[in-house]
Design an enzyme around this catalytic site. Sequence first.
Site, PDB file in Angstrom:
ATOM      1  N   LYS A  53      49.428  13.153   7.283  1.00 32.51           N
ATOM      2  CA  LYS A  53      49.773  14.686   7.534  1.00 32.51           C
ATOM      3  C   LYS A  53      50.157  15.326   6.140  1.00 32.51           C
ATOM      4  O   LYS A  53      49.559  16.197   5.957  1.00 32.51           O
ATOM      5  CB  LYS A  53      50.508  14.762   8.921  1.00 32.51           C
ATOM      6  CG  LYS A  53      49.817  14.480  10.107  1.00 32.51           C
ATOM      7  CD  LYS A  53      50.744  14.701  11.187  1.00 32.51           C
ATOM      8  CE  LYS A  53      50.059  14.007  12.336  1.00 32.51           C
ATOM      9  NZ  LYS A  53      51.096  13.817  13.705  1.00 32.51           N
ATOM     10  N   GLN A  97      57.170  14.649  15.097  1.00 29.16           N
ATOM     11  CA  GLN A  97      56.319  13.489  15.319  1.00 29.16           C
ATOM     12  C   GLN A  97      56.861  12.711  16.520  1.00 29.16           C
ATOM     13  O   GLN A  97      58.066  12.584  16.776  1.00 29.16           O
ATOM     14  CB  GLN A  97      56.290  12.425  14.216  1.00 29.16           C
ATOM     15  CG  GLN A  97      55.415  11.587  14.331  1.00 29.16           C
ATOM     16  CD  GLN A  97      53.882  11.907  14.323  1.00 29.16           C
ATOM     17  OE1 GLN A  97      53.319  12.612  13.579  1.00 29.16           O
ATOM     18  NE2 GLN A  97      53.212  11.359  15.432  1.00 29.16           N
ATOM     19  N   ASP A 120      51.224  22.081  16.313  1.00 31.97           N
ATOM     20  CA  ASP A 120      50.671  21.107  17.392  1.00 31.97           C
ATOM     21  C   ASP A 120      50.249  21.709  18.706  1.00 31.97           C
ATOM     22  O   ASP A 120      49.439  21.093  19.201  1.00 31.97           O
ATOM     23  CB  ASP A 120      51.936  20.163  17.646  1.00 31.97           C
ATOM     24  CG  ASP A 120      51.649  18.685  17.018  1.00 31.97           C
ATOM     25  OD1 ASP A 120      50.550  18.577  16.526  1.00 31.97           O
ATOM     26  OD2 ASP A 120      52.841  18.006  17.169  1.00 31.97           O
TER      27      ASP A 120
END
Length: 284
Positions: A53, A97, A120
Site C-alpha cells: 500500500k 491494517q 477503507d
Amino acid sequence: MTAQLIDGNALSAQVRTEVAQRAAALTARGHQPGLAVILVGDNPASAVYVRNKVKACADVGFHSVLEKYEATMTEAELLARIDALNNDPAIHGILVQLPLPKHIDDHKVIETISPAKDVDGFHIASAGALMVGEVGFKACTPYGCMKMLESIGMKDLRGKHAVVIGRSNIVGKPMAMMLLQANATVTVCHSGTADLAHHTRQADVVVAAVGKRDVLTADMVKPGAVVIDVGMNRNDEGKLCGDVDFAGVKEVAGHITPVPGGVGPMTITMLLVNTLEAAERGAA
Ligand code: NAP
C-alpha cells in the site's frame, strides 16, 4: 465457450495513471494527497499488505507514512495516534491494517477514524452513506469489483440478476449494496443458503467472496455470466487461488477475473482512489 479475462493488473494500471494525474494537479495547488497506514504487531501477511500500500502511494505521487507498533501497544495508545492523525492536515486517509492484536477492539478503532479520512470505507458512517446513496467512502474491494464490471460495459445493471456469495461487513454486504445501487436485482447467499447452485445458475453476475476453494464450479454458472472472484486461498501446491474453479468455470462464463491478478490489485487501486477523493474534498 472460453470466457474473456477481466485483467485486474491492466485495469489497475489504467486507473492508477488517472489517479497520478489528478494527484499531480492537487499537489501543484499545495494539497498533496496523504495516506497514513498503521500496523500493530508482526503478522507477516499484514506486513506485506502495508508495504504494498505504501509503495502504491509513492508510485502515484502521494505522501504516505507507515507507523509500525509492537503488538503490546495498548488500545488507548492506538486511539490516541488515530486522534492525532485525524487532526493532521497532511493526512487525508487513515488505514489501520486488520487484524489487530486480540486486546484491541477493531470496532472501536475503526469508529475513532474520522469519517472524512475513512478511506477503507469500514466506518459506520461510510456504510450508512452507501446504504442511503450519500457521499462517503466505498469499501475498496467491492468498489474494485464494480470498476471491473464498469470496464466491460456493465456500469448500469438494470435488468440483470447479481448473486453475491458471502455477507461479511467488508466485502459481501457492501458489494450487494453497490450492485443494488447499480440497479441490479441482488441475491445474497451465505453459509445458511440452501442449494447455492439454484441461485447462482440464474445469475448474470456472480461475485464469490467466501474464502473457500471451488465454491463455484462450472455446473453452477449460467453460460455467458460474469464471474468475479474475490476469494484468496491456497491450493494443494501452496499457490494463491480464488473461490472459483477457474479452469472449469472459464469454459462456461462470458467474463471471469483471475486469481492472482484480478480483484487483489483493484483493492489497493481503490484505496488510492478513495485517498485522492478525500484530498480533493479537503481541497474543495
Ligand atoms: P468472511 O468474513 O469469512 O466471510 C465469508 C462469507 O462466506 C460469510 O458470509 C459466510 O457465511 C460465507 N460462506 C462460508 N461458507 C460458505 C458456503 N459454503 N457457501 C456460501 N457461503 C459461505 O470473509 P471475507 O472477509 O468477506 O473474505 C472472503 C474472501 O475474500 C477471503 O478469501 C478473503 O481472503 C478474500 N478477500 C480478498 C480481498 C482482495 O483484495 N482480493 C479483500 C478482502 C477479502 P456466514 O456469514 O453465514 O458465515
